[in-house]
Write an enzyme that holds these catalytic residues in place. Structure first.
Site, short mmCIF file in Angstrom:
data_model
loop_
_atom_site.label_atom_id
_atom_site.label_comp_id
_atom_site.label_asym_id
_atom_site.label_seq_id
_atom_site.Cartn_x
_atom_site.Cartn_y
_atom_site.Cartn_z
N CYS A 192 0.83 -1.21 0.00
CA CYS A 192 0.00 0.00 0.00
C CYS A 192 0.86 1.26 0.00
O CYS A 192 1.40 1.64 1.04
CB CYS A 192 -0.93 -0.03 1.22
N CYS A 195 -0.51 4.15 2.15
CA CYS A 195 -0.27 4.01 3.60
C CYS A 195 1.21 4.25 3.93
O CYS A 195 1.53 4.95 4.88
CB CYS A 195 -0.61 2.60 4.09
N ASP A 196 2.10 3.63 3.17
CA ASP A 196 3.50 3.56 3.59
C ASP A 196 4.45 4.46 2.81
O ASP A 196 5.60 4.63 3.22
CB ASP A 196 4.00 2.10 3.48
#
Ligand code: NAP
Length: 317
Positions: free
Chosen positions: A138, A141-142
């Site tokens: 992701c 997200c990261d």
């Protein structure tokens, strides 16, 4: 039948837990069934930086634990159980039977499906071992965790190319590793990727190993036609080769799209009266904790209204 519930929630990720919080606060007789540990994909996410309320971010497992605690605080019954089958009456409506893998069957006036989705994996050495230590599924997200670093994106679809472009906001370089001689992504995304100086491409190449001791240090790739191997130095690897909805138990019951995602309306109602879906398992634009929780709240409220209507308890809204 072993027990009877107003609402049976299947899946204990952020969507299911939020549905549970709302159902319990509405004093519905509800149970949440989770086959492993509550928390869903948040459990494997190192830091969540885009869930409002945590300016410094929060560890995924910590957020999952707080959500579970909050559901328990409102006395939600949480059972460790795997659902093997949903049983419908002939006219395709409730009450439903929820058959569990241990042989028990629960009776449900309504069902909330919150079974999530899973990222396709490469199944190469190093992928599992270095998960959350440089291996991610992701970019949203990261990505910000890789500021100034060199990363590899595996995949050639819309997600891979869109996320490669997103990653260029933070990273020093992105190398796209794709197995064919051309990308699958929409042309305009391809054009943007080609024009972006931070993006390089290794086409007709597959990732055969993710290298690193305690964190990702590189990616071993192999030419599809040449069989030649080389190592790309990298601090992170984003495996973006498609998602699979965990919708097997309802695929033959409710309408799904061509990828298996459950089709819902704005109120999280599926094509079958009394069955609702929320979170990553449903067709939607953005699969994140923040959207999952919103879906869960809506699904529980819709289920509550449905149960009240069936019991003749509906009040004007
Ligand atoms: P996708 O379209 O299924 O693409 C997956 C990519 O991963 C393909 O390039 C595929 O290669 C590659 N791949 C699959 N398995 C692989 C493996 N084992 N090893 C190496 N490569 C592998 O998935 P997606 O990009 O996640 O998109 C899913 C759906 O969402 C699509 O319909 C997409 O259009 C849509 N989407 C749309 C947008 C947008 O419109 N902005 C953004 C994201 C996603 P091949 O090409 O060789 O098959």
């Amino acid at each position: 039948m072993d027990a009877s519930y107003d609402i049976v929630i299947i899946g204990g990720g952020p969507a299911g837990l939020t549905a549970g919080i709302y159902a319990s606060r509405a004093r519905m007789k509800a149970v949440l069934l989770e086959k492993m540990v509550c928390g869903g994909q948040a459990l494997t996410t190192d830091t969540i930086e885009n869930f409002p309320g945590f300016p410094d971010g929060i560890k995924g497992p910590e957020l999952a634990a707080w959500m579970t605690k909050q559901a328990e605080h409102f006395c939600l019954e949480i059972r460790t159980a795997e659902v093997s089958k949903l049983i419908l009456k002939k006219e395709q409506a409730g009450p439903f039977g929820v058959e569990l893998a241990d042989g028990h069957t629960l009776k449900a006036v309504s069902i909330i499906l919150a079974t999530g989705a899973k990222w396709n994996t490469l199944n190469v050495p190093g992928e599992n071992e270095l998960l959350s230590r440089g291996v991610s599924y992701c970019a949203t997200c990261d990505g910000p965790l890789f500021r100034g670093k060199d990363v590899v994106v595996v995949g050639g679809g819309d997600t891979a190319i869109e996320d490669a472009l997103f990653l260029t906001k933070f990273v020093n370089s992105v190398t796209i590793v794709h197995r064919r001689d051309r990308l699958r992504a929409t042309k305009i995304l391809q054009e943007r990727a080609i024009a972006n100086k931070k993006i390089g491409m290794c086409l007709e190449s597959v990732c055969v190993e993710i290298i690193g001791k305690n964190k990702v240090e590189g990616v071993k790739i192999k030419g599809v036609n040449t069989n030649k191997e080389k190592t790309l130095k990298a601090d992170g690897v984003f495996v973006l080769i498609g998602l699979k909805a965990n919708s097997d138990i309802v695929k033959s019951i409710v309408k799904t799209d061509e990828h298996g995602y459950v089709i819902c309306d704005d109120d999280m109602k599926t094509s079958v009266d009394g069955i609702f879906a929320c979170g990553d398992v449903r067709r939607k634009l953005l699969r994140q904790v923040v959207t999952a929780t919103g879906d869960g709240a809506t699904a529980a409220t819709s289920a509550e209204h449905y149960v009240e209507r069936l019991k003749g308890m509906e009040y004007p809204r």
